[in-house]
Scaffold this active site. Structure first.
Site, PDB file in Angstrom:
ATOM      1  N   SER A 101       0.806  -1.215   0.000  1.00 27.08           N
ATOM      2  CA  SER A 101       0.000   0.000   0.000  1.00 27.08           C
ATOM      3  C   SER A 101       0.845   1.272   0.000  1.00 27.08           C
ATOM      4  CB  SER A 101      -0.966  -0.040   1.189  1.00 27.08           C
ATOM      5  OG  SER A 101      -1.917   0.974   1.121  1.00 27.08           O
ATOM      6  N   ASP A 240      -2.213   6.312  -3.653  1.00 26.88           N
ATOM      7  CA  ASP A 240      -1.108   5.667  -2.937  1.00 26.88           C
ATOM      8  C   ASP A 240      -0.558   4.547  -3.812  1.00 26.88           C
ATOM      9  OD1 ASP A 240      -3.225   3.914  -2.693  1.00 26.88           O
ATOM     10  OD2 ASP A 240      -2.746   3.317  -0.653  1.00 26.88           O
ATOM     11  N   ASP A 242      -0.876   1.376  -4.119  1.00 28.64           N
ATOM     12  CA  ASP A 242      -1.724   0.352  -4.737  1.00 28.64           C
ATOM     13  C   ASP A 242      -3.054   0.905  -5.233  1.00 28.64           C
ATOM     14  OD1 ASP A 242      -2.858   0.670  -2.182  1.00 28.64           O
ATOM     15  OD2 ASP A 242      -3.511  -1.410  -2.087  1.00 28.64           O
ATOM     16  N   ASP A 244      -5.712   2.327  -3.888  1.00 30.77           N
ATOM     17  CA  ASP A 244      -7.014   2.179  -3.230  1.00 30.77           C
ATOM     18  C   ASP A 244      -7.378   3.375  -2.362  1.00 30.77           C
ATOM     19  OD1 ASP A 244      -5.338   1.747  -1.067  1.00 30.77           O
ATOM     20  OD2 ASP A 244      -6.276  -0.130  -0.430  1.00 30.77           O
TER      21      ASP A 244
END
Length: 446
Positions: A101, A240, A242, A244
């Site tokens: 993340s 960010d 990833d 999400d």
């Protein structure tokens, strides 16, 4: 039952240490395969962000799954929400995302989605853990799983995201700076906004395996804020690593966080009466201004523990479809099963276009209370509730706030830090109190 390997969002840690190594990932892939392949031939999607360690983890998981008789579809770098969507869309049995993340490249991890695109249940995670602790056995040769590249993955996700934007609207006339965090969104996000008509300036869109989230992205928006002003852009968008979570920047170069974005979306839906929210879920970290604003508009508000899975759990318990975190994880069950930075951005851009108002005006609907968050690094485990120095500091902090604020100290579920949050009516007192508490936590870790 206490989980041995899974944390609040899958399995995460330093690469080469702990659980993030080739040996454990091989065993994890096999264990997942054993759970899925009990009754039929299963297929699993694997996506990843742009960390150098993703290659190692992907190969190990792939080998383990194949050894358990599971077929694999590899998407390459893709946002986490894209894997959630594609898993359900192609009727796969599960989706795996290799990502840490918002963390920097030395960290990595693995998170999972079930066949419907939702995070795994505690029961399924425990079943996987049970298999991990068993001796690994490979199926006979004619039952080994096959692996294939899913070359159409990017195109399918791009078209899905565009389908959530009204067909009678475009983004023509908008200049958008898009910060891809040198992460998973780099290959899809700029194209989506461009194809809908926006003029796009892409930054942090050149990943090298090491620069993910490095002075860029949703957790470090300073460069994006400068670029929005420099390019005279209408808005800035930061993902960010990833993809999400989402933070936005208005045309003045000022940050607009997840609480403000969630508030804008909830009130827009309330007045449109389209999927009008019965209520909205935030977290214990959500700004008090969000709760007060929603209640003024007769929209119920509930707080969950920190973590998008806990937000989603409470949303499902309540039968509500909108929830999110200050950090920019926003879940809109009208479109997705998990936080999706691109789709959240498209909803905010839709509101801007329909209202013919800049983001700077839209965010005025919510007045934020002064809030300071400090992350204090720790080694090992620190019992906040029982530490005498911290207890004394909290008592002193409560006196300083004089009943006009909130104090929250909690260990992060994804990083070795204690998060210190103070909220109140006076910014100076709030900052002073937060720094005093952070110092007490730091002293207690020495």
């Amino acid at each position: 039952m206490q989980k041995k390997y899974f944390g609040t969002d899958g399995i995460r840690g330093k690469v080469g240490n702990s659980l993030i190594n080739a040996e454990f990932m091989l065993k994890l892939g096999w264990a997942v395969g054993r759970v899925l392949a009990n009754s039929h031939s299963a297929t699993v999607l694997i996506g990843k962000d742009t960390r150098i360690s993703g290659y190692m983890i992907e190969s190990a998981l792939q080998a383990g799954l194949s050894a358990a008789g599971v077929n694999i579809k590899l998407t390459g770098p893709m946002p986490t929400p894209a894997i959630a969507y594609l898993t359900h869309s192609v009727r796969a049995d599960a989706g795996i995302v290799i990502s840490a993340s918002h963390n920097h490249y030395p960290d990595n991890g693995v998170k999972f989605f079930n066949k419907d695109g939702f995070k795994l249940s505690d029961e399924l995670e425990l079943a996987i853990e049970k298999q991990i602790d068993k001796p690994m056995k490979t199926v006979v040769a004619d039952r080994l799983g096959k692996a294939a590249r899913m070359n159409e993955a990017h195109g399918r996700y791009i078209e899905f995201c565009k389908s959530t934007f009204p067909s009678n609207l475009t983004l023509k006339g908008l200049k958008i700076v898009v910060d891809c965090a040198n992460g998973a969104a780099y290959a899809v996000a700029p194209s989506i906004f461009h194809e809908l008509g926006a003029e796009v300036v892409a930054i942090a869109d050149d990943p090298d395996g090491f620069n993910i989230n490095q002075t860029c992205g949703a957790t470090d928006t300073a460069h994006l804020q400068e670029m929005v002003v420099k390019h005279n852009a209408d808005v800035g968008i930061a993902f960010d690593g990833d993809g999400d979570r989402l933070i936005m920047v208005d045309h003045h170069g000022l940050r607009v966080d997840g609480d403000e974005l969630l508030c804008i979306m909830a009130i827009d839906r309330f007045y449109l009466k389209e999927n009008a929210p019965l209520g909205v879920v935030g977290t214990i970290m959500s700004n008090l201004g969000l709760e007060q604003t929603l209640k003024r508009h007769h929209i119920a508000f509930e707080r969950s523990p920190v973590g998008d899975r806990y937000v989603l759990d409470l949303m499902q318990q309540k039968g509500w479809f909108l929830g999110g975190e200050s950090s920019g994880h926003i879940v809109d069950l009208g479109f997705t099963t998990t936080g999706d930075g691109v789709i959240t951005a498209l909803q905010i851009l839709r509101i801007m276009q329909q209202a013919e108002k800049p983001l700077a005006d839209l965010k005025k609907v919510m007045v934020k209370h002064p809030q300071v968050l400090i992350n204090v690094p720790i080694k090992g485990i620190l019992d906040i509730a029982q530490n005498p120095n911290i207890k004394k500091a909290i008592t002193e902090a409560e006196k300083q706030l004089n009943g006009a604020g909130r104090i929250l100290l909690r260990p992060s579920g994804t990083e070795p830090v204690i998060r210190v949050m103070v909220e109140g009516s006076d910014e100076g007192i709030v900052r002073q109190t937060a720094e005093m508490l952070a110092a007490a936590v730091q002293q207690s870790t020495l």
